[in-house]
Design an enzyme around this catalytic site. Structure first.
Site, PDB file in Angstrom:
ATOM      1  N   LYS A   1       0.842  -1.193   0.000  1.00  0.00           N
ATOM      2  CA  LYS A   1       0.000   0.000   0.000  1.00  0.00           C
ATOM      3  C   LYS A   1       0.875   1.241   0.000  1.00  0.00           C
ATOM      4  CE  LYS A   1      -3.779  -2.104   2.680  1.00  0.00           C
ATOM      5  NZ  LYS A   1      -4.634  -1.967   3.887  1.00  0.00           N
TER       6      LYS A   1
ATOM      7  N   SER B   1      -0.121   6.712  -3.421  1.00  0.00           N
ATOM      8  CA  SER B   1      -0.761   6.959  -4.713  1.00  0.00           C
ATOM      9  C   SER B   1      -1.271   5.693  -5.388  1.00  0.00           C
ATOM     10  CB  SER B   1       0.224   7.657  -5.658  1.00  0.00           C
ATOM     11  OG  SER B   1       1.374   6.848  -5.868  1.00  0.00           O
ATOM     12  N   ALA B   2      -0.935   4.523  -4.840  1.00  0.00           N
ATOM     13  CA  ALA B   2      -1.308   3.267  -5.500  1.00  0.00           C
ATOM     14  C   ALA B   2      -1.202   2.101  -4.529  1.00  0.00           C
ATOM     15  CB  ALA B   2      -0.391   3.014  -6.699  1.00  0.00           C
TER      16      ALA B   2
ATOM     17  N   VAL C   1      -0.272  -2.199  -4.651  1.00  0.00           N
ATOM     18  CA  VAL C   1       0.456  -3.155  -5.484  1.00  0.00           C
ATOM     19  C   VAL C   1      -0.098  -4.555  -5.235  1.00  0.00           C
ATOM     20  CG1 VAL C   1       2.712  -4.105  -6.098  1.00  0.00           C
ATOM     21  CG2 VAL C   1       2.519  -1.715  -5.373  1.00  0.00           C
TER      22      VAL C   1
ATOM     23  N   LYS D   1       1.091  -2.617 -10.145  1.00  0.00           N
ATOM     24  CA  LYS D   1       0.856  -1.399  -9.369  1.00  0.00           C
ATOM     25  C   LYS D   1      -0.298  -0.641 -10.010  1.00  0.00           C
ATOM     26  CE  LYS D   1       3.362   2.513  -7.334  1.00  0.00           C
ATOM     27  NZ  LYS D   1       4.708   3.138  -7.172  1.00  0.00           N
TER      28      LYS D   1
ATOM     29  N   ASP E   1      12.764  11.269  -2.080  1.00  0.00           N
ATOM     30  CA  ASP E   1      11.815  10.476  -1.290  1.00  0.00           C
ATOM     31  C   ASP E   1      12.315   9.046  -1.091  1.00  0.00           C
ATOM     32  OD1 ASP E   1       9.453  10.224   0.192  1.00  0.00           O
ATOM     33  OD2 ASP E   1       8.374   9.366  -1.498  1.00  0.00           O
TER      34      ASP E   1
END
Length: 215
Positions: A35, A38-39, A41, A54, A135
């Protein structure tokens, strides 16, 4: 005609107002394995090969396209997953079996100088491809069963601002983790508190105050 990956991606329906459990519907062929912001998997197996699909949230479809383009630039590096197919809302990629650095800390799996050096080489490859690695955190660094390190979630590798997150992690590794008295197994609860304080710049402000006090 849709490819199998496209068809499976379209079976994933997300809840609009749910923060933690966003999956409303999905194909039984898909198993949720990750988790993100933005998505989510999902794992799937086709022809005996396990892969990762994804699927981005509807409001992050632009991120799907951006991340696919970044992975294309990284295709020559062994530190990033192979990409098999991309679409407007999904990326089908290599399934990487291993433990995230986050799980290594939770389980007491040793993080070594070699692992840190492999991350450095991965980020160097990204810079050589004209990207700005950003990031970088414990959940997108994976230690495989063979001891290789892989990097995932590269959507922010094109941002222009300077990101010191990896440098800060590396500094903590050398200044704290490598000390004999530092615990090598840390409960997830404490890791989450540390991450929260880091995001709030608590550590940066605290050490800046100490530096001013003793300078």
């Amino acid at each position: 005609m849709l490819t199998k990956a496209e068809a499976l991606a379209h079976t994933v329906i997300y809840r609009k107002n749910s923060r933690f459990d966003k999956v409303k519907e999905k194909s039984e062929e898909l198993t949720l394995i990750g988790k993100g912001r933005s998505a989510y998997v999902f794992a799937l197996t086709e022809g005996g090969r396990k892969m990762a699909l994804k699927v981005f949230f509807p409001e992050y479809q632009a991120t799907a396209v951006k991340e696919a383009a970044i992975y294309e630039k990284l295709a020559g590096s062994a530190f990033y997953p192979d990409i098999y197919e991309t679409g407007d809302s999904f990326i089908l990629m290599e399934y990487i079996k291993g433990e995230t650095f986050y799980n290594c800390l939770k389980k007491g799996i040793a993080i070594s100088d070699d692992m840190i050096q492999q991350v450095e080489e991965a980020l160097s490859d990204a810079r050589a491809a004209g990207l700005n690695p950003s990031d970088i955190h414990l959940r997108n660094l994976i230690l495989t069963e063979t001891g290789a390190v892989r990097v995932i979630d590269v959507a922010r590798f094109e941002q222009t601002k300077t990101c010191t997150q990896w440098d800060d992690l590396k500094s903590a590794y050398h200044a704290l983790y490598k000390k004999p008295i530092f615990p090598k197994k840390i409960p997830g609860f404490w890791l989450e508190i540390i991450a929260f304080l880091y995001k709030k710049d608590w550590f940066q402000k605290h050490f800046a105050q100490r530096k001013r006090k003793y300078s």
